[in-house]
Design an enzyme around this catalytic site. Sequence first.
Site, short mmCIF file in Angstrom:
data_model
loop_
_atom_site.label_atom_id
_atom_site.label_comp_id
_atom_site.label_asym_id
_atom_site.label_seq_id
_atom_site.Cartn_x
_atom_site.Cartn_y
_atom_site.Cartn_z
CB CYS A 73 -0.87 -0.05 1.25
SG CYS A 73 -1.55 1.53 1.79
CB CYS A 94 -5.51 6.30 -2.08
SG CYS A 94 -4.18 5.31 -2.74
CG HIS A 106 -10.14 4.35 0.69
ND1 HIS A 106 -9.14 5.16 0.21
CD2 HIS A 106 -9.51 3.33 1.32
CE1 HIS A 106 -7.96 4.65 0.54
NE2 HIS A 106 -8.15 3.53 1.21
CB CYS A 120 -4.22 -0.47 -4.21
SG CYS A 120 -5.40 -0.82 -2.91
CB THR A 154 -3.17 4.43 5.61
OG1 THR A 154 -4.05 3.38 5.95
CG2 THR A 154 -2.23 3.97 4.52
CD GLU A 191 -4.10 -1.34 3.68
OE1 GLU A 191 -3.82 -1.65 2.51
OE2 GLU A 191 -3.38 -0.61 4.37
CD GLU A 237 -2.13 0.67 7.80
OE1 GLU A 237 -1.42 -0.31 8.10
OE2 GLU A 237 -2.44 0.93 6.62
CE1 TYR A 288 -8.83 0.28 0.40
CE2 TYR A 288 -9.16 -1.99 1.04
CZ TYR A 288 -8.78 -0.72 1.36
OH TYR A 288 -8.36 -0.43 2.62
#
Length: 491
Positions: free
Chosen positions: A92, A96, A284, A291, A184, A437, A249, A288
Site C-alpha cells: 500500500c 489515496c 476508497h 491497489c 495509513t 487491510e 499505520e 481498492y
Amino acid sequence: MEGIKKREHAEIFVLGKRVDDVTAHPFLKPSVKSFKATFDAAFEEDTRGLARAYSPFVGEEVNRFVHIHQGPEDLVAKVKLLRKLSQKTGTCFQRCVGWDALNTLYVISGKIAEREGRKEYLNRFIEYLKYVQRNDLALAGAMTDVKGVRTLRPSEQPNRDAYVHVVEEKAGGIVVRGAKANITGVAVVDEVVVMPTRAMTERDAEYAVSFAIPLDTPGVKVVVGRQINDGRRLEGGEIDGLPYMFNHEGLLILEDVFVPWERVFLYREWRWAAQFVEVFSNYHRQGYAGCKSGLGDVIIGTAHGLARQLGIADKPHVQEKLTEMVFLNEAIYSAGLAASWEARRLLKNGGWWVDPMYANVTKHLVARFPYEVAKLSHDIAGGLLGTAPSEADLKNPELRPLLEKYLQGVPEFTAEERLRLLRLLENTSLSVAYLVESVHGAGSPQAQRISIQRVYDFQRAEAIARRLAGLKAEASGDARAEPRRPAEAEK
Ligand code: SF4
C-alpha cells in the site's frame, strides 16, 4: 523527502522510542519509499500520463493524488494508476486516503453551499486545495475514531475523548482532542485531514468536525503500529530484511490541538456527518479495485515463478489454480472500473462520485478474494514458504553450497532465486496491506452489506419478477426500471 525531514515538532514513536528522521529510520524507511513512489509516478514514463491531471483550480497540471475528479475518466484513471503503483511497490503506497478526503471535502462543502447557501466551508476548502496542489503535499486522511464502547454514540461515551471533538472555541479557531486509529501512512506525511467517522445526532455536534493540520502541529503524537515480521526491517540485508517498500499505520493522538478557522471545513455540522462518511468510504472502496488487483498481480507472478522453479507450471492442477487466481483478481478490478465508468455528479458543477453499488461490491470482493488468492499461491509455493532458511544462512560460507544444492529445483534457477521469490510471496501475500487491510480498510464487510442492501431496490426487483410471472405489478415498483435506489449522498 526533504519536506518531511523539515517537520519541526512531529512526535513520532516506533517501538516505544521517538523518531527524529523518518526517512532514515529502518522501520519507516520502506514506508517513505512507497509514499515517494506516488510522486515519482508523475515523472516515470509508464505512469506519467496517468499520474498527472489538469486542475482547473490552479490552472496547471498537478499530481493526480491531489486532483479533484472532473469526470468518469478521472475515476477510471485512479483505478488504473493504483494498480500500476501496487505493481511498482508491492504494498500500500498510503496516499489515496488523503486524496479521497480532498474529493469528499469538495463534495460536502459544495453541497452545503448549494443547499444552504453557506459558502464559507467551500471557500476555505478551495484555498486549502490550491495550497495542497501547488505544493504537491503528502496528506494522510484520518477517519476512524478509537470509538470506545461501540454501542454508544460519541456523546454517550464514558470516555468523552473516544471520538475526536472540539473542546474549546477561540477567536482564531478551535481546540480539538481525541485520537484516530489505523491511520495509513501517517508518520510520513506533511499534513493530516481529519474527518468524522459516523452518523451523528444533535447531541454529538461537537464531534462533527473536519479540519486539516500539519503533522508537526503542537499536541500531535503518532504511535506507529506493528506488523507481521516487522522486526526483519531492523536486520538490514537484501532478502529477508524487507529491502523493498512497505506501508505502515499508526495511532494519531490529538491532545488539545489548535486549528485555525481557515483549516476548519466542518464545524458542529452533525447533519452532514453521515453523508460525509458515505461519500468518502465509497471513494476508497472503489480505489481498492486498483491497489489490491495490483498486489494480486505481484502474488500471481510470484506463484507462477515458483511453479516454474519447481517444474510444475504446466501441470493441469497448477494451471487451474493460477487461472482461478487471475479470475478472482480481475473480478475485483472489473467491479472498480464499473464503479468508475458509472460515476455520477453530486454537485451542479462537478463533484464526480463513484457508483455506490459497484464501489461497495468492489470492496466486498476485496474483503474475500485476496484470502483465496493468497491461499492458492501458498498451495503452489509449497511448504518451504513457511520454513525457508534465512538470508544469513545463505550467506554463511559453510552453509551456502549445501543450501544451493538442496534448495534448488529446476537447474536453470538458483536456490537464491527461489529464496527471493519465497520471501516476496511471504511479505506480500501475508501482509497487512493484502489481508487485514482488505477486510477492514474503507469499512469492514458489514458496512458494505448495509450499503448494498440500502441501494438495491428489492420491491422493484419483485415487480420485475411479478411481471414475468404474469402477476399484477404492485404500485411501488416500475418493472422496467433498474432495481437501484439512490444513495443518501445522491439525494
Ligand atoms: Fe491506496 Fe490501497 Fe493503500 Fe488505500 S489501501 S491507501 S487505496 S494503496
